[in-house]
Design an enzyme around this catalytic site. Structure first.
Site, PDB file in Angstrom:
ATOM      1  N   CYS A  89     -64.533 -13.487   0.851  1.00 52.98           N
ATOM      2  CA  CYS A  89     -65.252 -12.264   1.052  1.00 52.98           C
ATOM      3  C   CYS A  89     -64.473 -11.332   0.745  1.00 52.98           C
ATOM      4  O   CYS A  89     -62.597 -10.931   0.807  1.00 52.98           O
ATOM      5  CB  CYS A  89     -65.398 -12.135   2.636  1.00 52.98           C
ATOM      6  SG  CYS A  89     -66.471 -10.214   2.836  1.00 52.98           S
ATOM      7  N   CYS A  92     -62.358  -6.953   2.707  1.00 56.36           N
ATOM      8  CA  CYS A  92     -61.638  -6.164   3.355  1.00 56.36           C
ATOM      9  C   CYS A  92     -60.618  -6.569   2.571  1.00 56.36           C
ATOM     10  O   CYS A  92     -60.354  -7.639   1.976  1.00 56.36           O
ATOM     11  CB  CYS A  92     -61.475  -6.714   4.702  1.00 56.36           C
ATOM     12  SG  CYS A  92     -62.302  -6.388   6.168  1.00 56.36           S
ATOM     13  N   CYS A 177     -68.932 -11.453  10.749  1.00 55.07           N
ATOM     14  CA  CYS A 177     -67.873  -9.800  10.743  1.00 55.07           C
ATOM     15  C   CYS A 177     -67.457  -9.512  11.798  1.00 55.07           C
ATOM     16  O   CYS A 177     -67.473  -8.901  12.441  1.00 55.07           O
ATOM     17  CB  CYS A 177     -68.942  -8.883   9.873  1.00 55.07           C
ATOM     18  SG  CYS A 177     -68.184  -8.143   8.783  1.00 55.07           S
ATOM     19  N   GLN A 271     -71.843   8.651   9.038  1.00 56.35           N
ATOM     20  CA  GLN A 271     -70.069   7.745   8.767  1.00 56.35           C
ATOM     21  C   GLN A 271     -71.015   6.423   9.165  1.00 56.35           C
ATOM     22  O   GLN A 271     -71.860   6.751   9.886  1.00 56.35           O
ATOM     23  CB  GLN A 271     -69.669   9.166   9.224  1.00 56.35           C
ATOM     24  CG  GLN A 271     -69.076  10.510   8.759  1.00 56.35           C
ATOM     25  CD  GLN A 271     -68.073   9.630   7.820  1.00 56.35           C
ATOM     26  OE1 GLN A 271     -67.996   8.641   6.956  1.00 56.35           O
ATOM     27  NE2 GLN A 271     -68.439  10.384   6.529  1.00 56.35           N
ATOM     28  N   TYR A 300     -74.145  19.289  -0.237  1.00 59.99           N
ATOM     29  CA  TYR A 300     -74.044  17.877   0.077  1.00 59.99           C
ATOM     30  C   TYR A 300     -74.739  17.501   1.057  1.00 59.99           C
ATOM     31  O   TYR A 300     -73.866  16.480   2.220  1.00 59.99           O
ATOM     32  CB  TYR A 300     -72.909  16.814  -0.661  1.00 59.99           C
ATOM     33  CG  TYR A 300     -73.311  16.799  -2.262  1.00 59.99           C
ATOM     34  CD1 TYR A 300     -73.141  16.876  -2.666  1.00 59.99           C
ATOM     35  CD2 TYR A 300     -71.617  18.069  -2.553  1.00 59.99           C
ATOM     36  CE1 TYR A 300     -72.435  17.056  -4.460  1.00 59.99           C
ATOM     37  CE2 TYR A 300     -71.227  18.308  -3.320  1.00 59.99           C
ATOM     38  CZ  TYR A 300     -71.515  17.842  -4.644  1.00 59.99           C
ATOM     39  OH  TYR A 300     -71.290  18.542  -5.660  1.00 59.99           O
ATOM     40  N   GLU A 324     -79.135  19.524  -0.576  1.00 59.74           N
ATOM     41  CA  GLU A 324     -79.210  17.821  -0.234  1.00 59.74           C
ATOM     42  C   GLU A 324     -80.048  17.629  -1.258  1.00 59.74           C
ATOM     43  O   GLU A 324     -81.105  17.766  -1.808  1.00 59.74           O
ATOM     44  CB  GLU A 324     -79.283  17.371   0.505  1.00 59.74           C
ATOM     45  CG  GLU A 324     -79.827  15.803   1.035  1.00 59.74           C
ATOM     46  CD  GLU A 324     -78.299  14.858   0.858  1.00 59.74           C
ATOM     47  OE1 GLU A 324     -78.848  14.123  -0.032  1.00 59.74           O
ATOM     48  OE2 GLU A 324     -77.314  15.424   0.681  1.00 59.74           O
ATOM     49  N   ASP A 368     -69.019  17.890   1.121  1.00 62.19           N
ATOM     50  CA  ASP A 368     -68.502  16.410   1.460  1.00 62.19           C
ATOM     51  C   ASP A 368     -69.381  15.291  -0.078  1.00 62.19           C
ATOM     52  O   ASP A 368     -70.086  15.268   0.093  1.00 62.19           O
ATOM     53  CB  ASP A 368     -69.261  16.359   2.752  1.00 62.19           C
ATOM     54  CG  ASP A 368     -68.726  14.493   2.617  1.00 62.19           C
ATOM     55  OD1 ASP A 368     -67.922  13.839   2.470  1.00 62.19           O
ATOM     56  OD2 ASP A 368     -69.577  14.021   3.699  1.00 62.19           O
ATOM     57  N   CYS A 395     -63.671  11.072   0.099  1.00 60.88           N
ATOM     58  CA  CYS A 395     -63.473   9.560   0.790  1.00 60.88           C
ATOM     59  C   CYS A 395     -62.558   8.776  -0.497  1.00 60.88           C
ATOM     60  O   CYS A 395     -63.378   7.604  -0.109  1.00 60.88           O
ATOM     61  CB  CYS A 395     -65.136   9.173   1.353  1.00 60.88           C
ATOM     62  SG  CYS A 395     -66.257   9.020  -0.848  1.00 60.88           S
TER      63      CYS A 395
END
Length: 442
Positions: A89, A92, A177, A271, A300, A324, A368, A395
């Protein structure tokens, strides 16, 4: 069997010393011949055998997996998830690292990006160099934070649910998961057959008991009868227009932040970590320190998280404009903020809508942007509005650093920067930078 190109180095193995962490969930190593390797499943300082997964003789760098650990780091642990590791996977990146080491590695990436792209040391950015865990995420060794309130499962040719392998369309079929939130796991998506489906996204709102699945059929595929372990709303993605349509149940989930309920429709953005919205909202408000009567931009703005928090603090004499691009998100933001008559939400891309507003000055700005960042044009426009404080929620540390350099070109400096580990076990990290005009001094 497909013939491998003669120049391909896929499958070649090299014994290497692992160097520093790099942006993207891997570390850098060099072969004896000087070839650069981007190695996953490794940690800085380790001696490993790396097997090439992508690259040719002419490639500038090679991608590789650490398949044998000859000299392990003290930060290494056995990955708790059976689906984590080379060739498995791709969700991660750091299952093999202690939680504290994961945060330290993310901090090193942020510091490297700030210095390389913005010319800023941590001290110059007002940052103490730490990446803070979310509340409740400090767990005993071997336990994993169950934080993913949204999981998009890929479906293989046999209708089994799984997750994509790293940089691949191949599906790693899973039965659980480990980082999925309890509300997602309890749906039992992995136990069902999903014939004719390309993907199934499961959403478990952290602000309510709302559960939702969004089905994306393969071309021409008919929707299956959805019988999951908990009550759930069902939506589908239309293969013609890409729109999301309700099949049954609510078309939205309800989330909570700042003592307010937010409607999030059709799988719109919220989020993913259950503590993220509140954590980031507080960081932004503490950085901006809104005052009664001030004017603000929320760019945004999604479904209105920051616009609502600012409107609450600037009061009836203040005003907030949100921009937006998503049509459904705008509808939700207008619904969520209907109690604030001095809040206006406009639909469209920031770079197109902002110049049309005619706004020439503003007190506060929060942005953002998506992972690519805001970009030079938008940053330069914002810097010309004379805001006393700007909050940048990011991010992606590389995009943040690039945009901070653009702000610096137009007279804004970073007052403070905070980093939050809102994506444990992955390489992703969230930052909040507070900027102010450089002439003010710190």
């Amino acid at each position: 069997m497909q013939n491998t190109p003669v120049s391909s180095l896929v499958g070649e193995e090299y014994e290497v010393e692992v160097g520093p962490v790099a942006h993207g969930g891997h570390c850098i190593a060099r072969t004896e011949a000087g070839r650069v390797l981007f190695v996953r499943h490794a940690l800085p300082g380790e001696r490993i055998v790396a097997r090439v997964t992508e690259g040719e003789e002419t490639s500038r760098f090679l991608r590789a997996d650490a398949v044998t650990i000859l000299d392990p780091s003290k930060d290494r642990v056995e990955a708790p998830c059976p689906f984590a590791g080379p060739g498995k996977c791709g969700g991660c990146d750091w299952q093999h690292a202690k939680p504290g080491a994961q945060r330290r590695l993310k901090g090193e990436v942020i510091a490297e990006q700030l210095l390389r792209l913005a010319g800023l040391t941590p001290e110059e950015a007002g940052w103490d160099g730490t990446v803070m865990p979310a509340e409740g995420d400090k767990l005993p060794q071997g336990e994993v934070p169950q934080w993913r309130t949204r999981v998009q499962y890929a479906i293989d040719a046999d209708g089994n649910a799984g997750l994509r392998k790293h940089r691949s369309h191949e599906v790693e079929v899973i039965d659980h998961c480990m980082i999925a939130a309890p509300g997602v796991s309890e749906l039992g998506v992995e136990k069902q057959d999903w014939p004719n489906m390309a993907s199934v996204e499961a959403i478990a709102a952290s602000g309510s008991g709302d559960r939702q699945v969004i089905l994306t059929p393969k071309p021409g595929g008919r929707l299956p009868l959805v019988e999951l372990d908990k009550p759930v709303s069902v939506l589908r993605v239309d293969e013609k227009d890409g729109g999301v349509h309700r099949v049954h149940g609510r078309a939205f989930v309800r989330e909570r932040a700042d003592d307010r309920t937010y409607r999030v429709g059709n799988g719109g953005f919220w989020q993913v970590h259950p503590k993220a919205a509140q954590t980031l909202m507080l960081a932004v408000m503490q950085g901006l320190t809104p005052r009664k009567g001030e004017t603000a931009l929320d760019l945004y703005c999604g479904v209105g998280l920051f616009a609502g928090a600012i409107a609450d603090r600037v009061g009836d004499q203040g005003a907030v404009l949100g921009i937006e691009s998503g049509k459904r998100a705008v509808e939700d933001a207008r619904h969520n903020l209907a109690a604030f008559p001095r809040v206006r939400i406009e639909q469209g891309k920031v770079e197109s809508v902002l110049p049309r507003t005619g706004i020439t000055e503003v007190d506060l700005i929060v942005l953002d942007p998506p992972r690519a960042g805001a970009g030079k044009q938008t940053v330069h426009h914002l810097a010309g509005l004379g805001a006393r404080r700007i909050a940048y929620v990011a991010c992606d540390p590389a995009a943040l650093a690039r945009d901070l350099a653009y702000f610096a070109d137009r007279g804004y400096k970073v007052r403070t920067l905070r980093a939050f580990d809102l994506f444990p076990m992955t390489h992703h990290v969230e930052c909040v930078a507070i900027l102010e005009p450089a002439e003010k001094g710190r």
